[in-house]
Scaffold this motif. Structure first.
Motif, PDB file in Angstrom:
ATOM      1  N   GLY A  52      11.796  -2.145   0.471  1.00 39.93           N
ATOM      2  CA  GLY A  52      11.770  -1.940  -0.555  1.00 39.93           C
ATOM      3  C   GLY A  52      12.816  -3.880  -1.561  1.00 39.93           C
ATOM      4  N   LEU A  53      13.435  -3.869  -0.190  1.00 39.32           N
ATOM      5  CA  LEU A  53      14.714  -5.062  -0.936  1.00 39.32           C
ATOM      6  C   LEU A  53      13.939  -6.198  -1.050  1.00 39.32           C
ATOM      7  CD1 LEU A  53      17.367  -3.862   1.757  1.00 39.32           C
ATOM      8  CD2 LEU A  53      17.090  -2.412  -0.310  1.00 39.32           C
ATOM      9  N   LEU A  54      12.754  -6.416  -0.739  1.00 34.24           N
ATOM     10  CA  LEU A  54      12.424  -8.212  -1.379  1.00 34.24           C
ATOM     11  C   LEU A  54      10.989  -8.053  -1.369  1.00 34.24           C
ATOM     12  CD1 LEU A  54      13.219 -11.228  -0.654  1.00 34.24           C
ATOM     13  CD2 LEU A  54      12.018 -11.109   1.622  1.00 34.24           C
ATOM     14  N   PRO A  55      10.540  -8.420  -2.964  1.00 39.08           N
ATOM     15  CA  PRO A  55       8.780  -7.878  -3.005  1.00 39.08           C
ATOM     16  C   PRO A  55       8.914  -9.082  -2.417  1.00 39.08           C
ATOM     17  CG  PRO A  55      10.329  -9.738  -4.788  1.00 39.08           C
ATOM     18  CD  PRO A  55      11.349  -8.886  -3.885  1.00 39.08           C
ATOM     19  N   LEU A  56       6.904  -8.649  -2.365  1.00 40.02           N
ATOM     20  CA  LEU A  56       6.493  -9.758  -1.611  1.00 40.02           C
ATOM     21  C   LEU A  56       5.489 -10.603  -2.570  1.00 40.02           C
ATOM     22  CD1 LEU A  56       3.837  -7.147   0.598  1.00 40.02           C
ATOM     23  CD2 LEU A  56       6.106  -8.035   0.979  1.00 40.02           C
ATOM     24  N   ASP A  57       4.962 -11.551  -1.816  1.00 37.02           N
ATOM     25  CA  ASP A  57       4.280 -12.479  -2.620  1.00 37.02           C
ATOM     26  C   ASP A  57       2.428 -12.293  -2.419  1.00 37.02           C
ATOM     27  OD1 ASP A  57       6.092 -14.210  -4.517  1.00 37.02           O
ATOM     28  OD2 ASP A  57       6.390 -15.271  -2.073  1.00 37.02           O
ATOM     29  N   GLY A  58       2.478 -12.127  -1.459  1.00 38.03           N
ATOM     30  CA  GLY A  58       1.162 -11.219  -0.967  1.00 38.03           C
ATOM     31  C   GLY A  58       0.936 -10.381   0.206  1.00 38.03           C
ATOM     32  N   GLY A  59       0.035  -9.837   0.867  1.00 39.33           N
ATOM     33  CA  GLY A  59       0.007  -8.870   1.812  1.00 39.33           C
ATOM     34  C   GLY A  59       0.017  -7.397   1.113  1.00 39.33           C
ATOM     35  N   ALA A  60       0.227  -6.231   1.829  1.00 35.28           N
ATOM     36  CA  ALA A  60       0.783  -5.253   1.469  1.00 35.28           C
ATOM     37  C   ALA A  60       1.451  -3.954   2.236  1.00 35.28           C
ATOM     38  CB  ALA A  60      -0.796  -4.395   1.182  1.00 35.28           C
ATOM     39  N   VAL A  61       2.454  -3.357   1.692  1.00 36.16           N
ATOM     40  CA  VAL A  61       2.858  -2.148   3.470  1.00 36.16           C
ATOM     41  C   VAL A  61       2.499  -1.035   2.809  1.00 36.16           C
ATOM     42  CG1 VAL A  61       5.124  -1.823   3.576  1.00 36.16           C
ATOM     43  CG2 VAL A  61       4.897  -3.875   3.409  1.00 36.16           C
ATOM     44  N   ARG A  62       1.619   0.044   4.165  1.00 37.50           N
ATOM     45  CA  ARG A  62       1.281   1.230   3.946  1.00 37.50           C
ATOM     46  C   ARG A  62       2.196   1.915   4.655  1.00 37.50           C
ATOM     47  NH1 ARG A  62      -2.720  -1.767   2.507  1.00 37.50           N
ATOM     48  NH2 ARG A  62      -4.636  -2.430   0.731  1.00 37.50           N
ATOM     49  N   SER A  63       2.199   3.302   3.967  1.00 41.27           N
ATOM     50  CA  SER A  63       2.975   3.990   5.760  1.00 41.27           C
ATOM     51  C   SER A  63       2.222   5.761   4.742  1.00 41.27           C
ATOM     52  CB  SER A  63       4.500   4.690   4.911  1.00 41.27           C
ATOM     53  OG  SER A  63       5.090   5.458   5.953  1.00 41.27           O
ATOM     54  N   ASP A  64       1.861   6.544   6.318  1.00 43.43           N
ATOM     55  CA  ASP A  64       1.315   7.952   6.035  1.00 43.43           C
ATOM     56  C   ASP A  64       0.281   8.136   3.818  1.00 43.43           C
ATOM     57  OD1 ASP A  64       3.657   8.645   7.523  1.00 43.43           O
ATOM     58  OD2 ASP A  64       4.833   9.534   5.814  1.00 43.43           O
ATOM     59  N   ASP A  65      -0.271   6.796   4.625  1.00 47.94           N
ATOM     60  CA  ASP A  65      -1.643   6.643   4.057  1.00 47.94           C
ATOM     61  C   ASP A  65      -1.256   6.434   1.814  1.00 47.94           C
ATOM     62  OD1 ASP A  65      -3.491   6.504   5.297  1.00 47.94           O
ATOM     63  OD2 ASP A  65      -3.627   9.468   5.005  1.00 47.94           O
ATOM     64  N   ARG A  66       0.427   6.026   2.212  1.00 46.74           N
ATOM     65  CA  ARG A  66       0.874   5.436   0.792  1.00 46.74           C
ATOM     66  C   ARG A  66       0.920   4.468   0.636  1.00 46.74           C
ATOM     67  NH1 ARG A  66       6.374   7.679  -0.371  1.00 46.74           N
ATOM     68  NH2 ARG A  66       6.523   6.816   1.938  1.00 46.74           N
ATOM     69  N   VAL A  67       0.676   3.172  -0.564  1.00 45.02           N
ATOM     70  CA  VAL A  67       0.773   2.089  -0.260  1.00 45.02           C
ATOM     71  C   VAL A  67       2.342   2.315  -1.535  1.00 45.02           C
ATOM     72  CG1 VAL A  67       0.251   0.066  -1.923  1.00 45.02           C
ATOM     73  CG2 VAL A  67      -1.500   1.527  -1.204  1.00 45.02           C
ATOM     74  N   LEU A  68       3.750   1.449  -0.402  1.00 43.27           N
ATOM     75  CA  LEU A  68       4.653   1.076  -0.809  1.00 43.27           C
ATOM     76  C   LEU A  68       4.535  -0.239  -1.437  1.00 43.27           C
ATOM     77  CD1 LEU A  68       6.140   2.225   2.515  1.00 43.27           C
ATOM     78  CD2 LEU A  68       5.890   3.327   0.892  1.00 43.27           C
ATOM     79  N   ALA A  69       4.024  -1.333  -1.409  1.00 37.54           N
ATOM     80  CA  ALA A  69       3.852  -2.561  -1.701  1.00 37.54           C
ATOM     81  C   ALA A  69       3.002  -2.965  -1.512  1.00 37.54           C
ATOM     82  CB  ALA A  69       4.845  -3.360  -1.580  1.00 37.54           C
ATOM     83  N   GLY A  70       2.588  -3.985  -2.688  1.00 37.96           N
ATOM     84  CA  GLY A  70       0.742  -4.784  -2.801  1.00 37.96           C
ATOM     85  C   GLY A  70       0.348  -4.733  -3.379  1.00 37.96           C
ATOM     86  N   ALA A  71      -0.388  -6.525  -4.419  1.00 36.77           N
ATOM     87  CA  ALA A  71      -0.983  -6.362  -4.982  1.00 36.77           C
ATOM     88  C   ALA A  71       0.180  -6.682  -6.617  1.00 36.77           C
ATOM     89  CB  ALA A  71      -2.097  -5.557  -5.711  1.00 36.77           C
ATOM     90  N   GLY A  72       1.622  -6.799  -5.868  1.00 32.09           N
ATOM     91  CA  GLY A  72       2.058  -7.375  -7.524  1.00 32.09           C
ATOM     92  C   GLY A  72       2.934  -5.950  -7.968  1.00 32.09           C
ATOM     93  N   ARG A  73       3.029  -4.440  -6.988  1.00 30.77           N
ATOM     94  CA  ARG A  73       3.141  -3.096  -8.109  1.00 30.77           C
ATOM     95  C   ARG A  73       4.443  -2.954  -6.401  1.00 30.77           C
ATOM     96  NH1 ARG A  73      -0.303   1.054  -6.248  1.00 30.77           N
ATOM     97  NH2 ARG A  73      -1.878  -0.187  -5.685  1.00 30.77           N
ATOM     98  N   GLY A  74       4.896  -2.127  -6.341  1.00 29.91           N
ATOM     99  CA  GLY A  74       5.589  -1.424  -5.283  1.00 29.91           C
ATOM    100  C   GLY A  74       6.339  -0.357  -4.937  1.00 29.91           C
TER     101      GLY A  74
END
Length: 352
Positions: A52-74
């Motif tokens: 969570g120290l760097l935003p994404l330009d694309g893609g996603a990050v998921r853990s334990d069925d939670r969306v940690l980052a993706g689609a412009g949010r996180g």
């Protein structure tokens, strides 16, 4: 359901256009994946994006069925349940060891009593319970890093990220810290960034090799380190890498006595005539006096270098590691010609 029971692993697709990084990575619920590659290959970008120290330009990050980052949010870093152990412990100097380790669960909303109990449990798990009342400034480097590992564990992270966790330590402290790291990665998805092949073998279930912001190789540590398919993996594992042109039996080196010599490989699938690279471990090479006959290539010794209790023979083409006794029996010196033979079963060839 407990947090441990809910863990399903980590799935990350990290895209950063400014760094030309596009890496897809999955980690099982109890798997440790080592992320290796040259400087600038994208390792830190992946770790920072997951943390969570760097935003994404694309893609996603998921853990334990939670969306940690993706689609412009996180989620912000403090809500991701990520335990990060970096190169340096960075403990709060004004707090005791116990208070340092209790900080995470306390910040997550647990009572002071619960936080201290979690901290004592984490300190005991990594073998430093006796340091609870010490000040950080009184700790050795290895002790401080084990406290940092306990701090990460005390918050019951869903994912553990290890960013070169032993690189700042002396050799004597590393084994104790590795033992603590084994506790940290046990039973939870973990990502290890390291330049140490010993650390990979000790901690990782799988190795992912990055090059120029892309995944170029993946497999178990034994597969990647013993039979690499990329130049970096070969160099990382301490293998000798040479280049040449594929033949039916192996390759012809780009340079060598008489314009290039053959190097056999037990099995490879590169069509003849293609440019290839080959790798072997330097201890597998056999060096003998050059009598004009016998297996191997006649090569001139260019350097003799002490190396981890052995002696590295360097020639223009191949290198070999020999014991001091073997060197003495051979009687070779810089400038003399020796014959170097690498058994075909020890040679791995891939298209370059």
């Amino acid at each position: 359901m407990t947090a441990a029971a809910a863990r399903t692993g980590l799935v990350a697709h990290v895209v950063r256009h400014d760094r030309d990084v596009d890496v897809a990575l999955s980690v099982g619920p109890a798997e440790c994946v080592a992320l290796v590659g040259a400087n600038g290959s994208g390792k830190s970008t992946v770790l920072d994006a997951v943390a969570g120290l760097l935003p994404l330009d694309g893609g996603a990050v998921r853990s334990d069925d939670r969306v940690l980052a993706g689609a412009g949010r996180g989620l912000p870093a403090h809500r991701r349940r990520i335990g990060l152990v970096a190169q340096r412990p960075d403990l709060f100097p004004h707090l005791s060891v116990l208070a340092n380790v209790a900080f995470g669960p306390r910040a997550a909303g647990r009572s002071g009593r619960e936080a201290r109990a979690a901290a004592r449990h984490a300190l005991a798990a990594v073998g430093v319970a006796d340091l609870a009342d010490r000040a950080p400034g009184t700790l050795s480097g290895g002790q401080a890093q084990r406290v940092a590992i306990a701090r990460a564990l005390a918050a019951d992270p869903a994912v553990v990220l290890l960013d070169e966790p032993t690189s700042a330590l002396d050799v004597g402290a590393r084994e104790d810290v590795r033992a603590a790291l084994r506790t940290a990665v046990s039973g939870r998805p973990s990502v290890l960034v390291t330049h140490d092949p010993v650390e990979v073998m000790a901690l990782a279930d799988r190795v992912v090799v990055l090059q120029d912001g892309r995944v170029v190789e993946s497999g178990t540590p034994a597969e990647v380190l013993a039979r690499p398919r990329s130049g970096f993996a070969a160099a990382f594992s301490g293998l000798v890498v040479v280049h040449g042109t594929a033949t039916a039996d192996g390759l012809v080196l780009d340079r060598g006595s008489g314009g290039g010599g053959p190097l056999a490989s037990a099995a490879h699938h590169v069509p003849a005539g293609r440019p290839v690279a080959a790798a072997y471990h330097p201890t597998a090479a056999v060096v003998t006096r050059d009598t004009g006959v016998g297996p191997g290539l006649p090569l001139v010794v260019r350097a003799l270098e002490p190396r981890n209790g052995l002696v590295r023979f360097r020639t223009d083409d191949l290198s070999a590691d020999l014991t001091l006794a073997a060197v003495a029996a051979l009687g070779a010196t810089v400038g003399s010609t020796v014959r170097v033979h690498v058994p075909p079963a020890e040679v791995t060839v891939w298209e370059s």
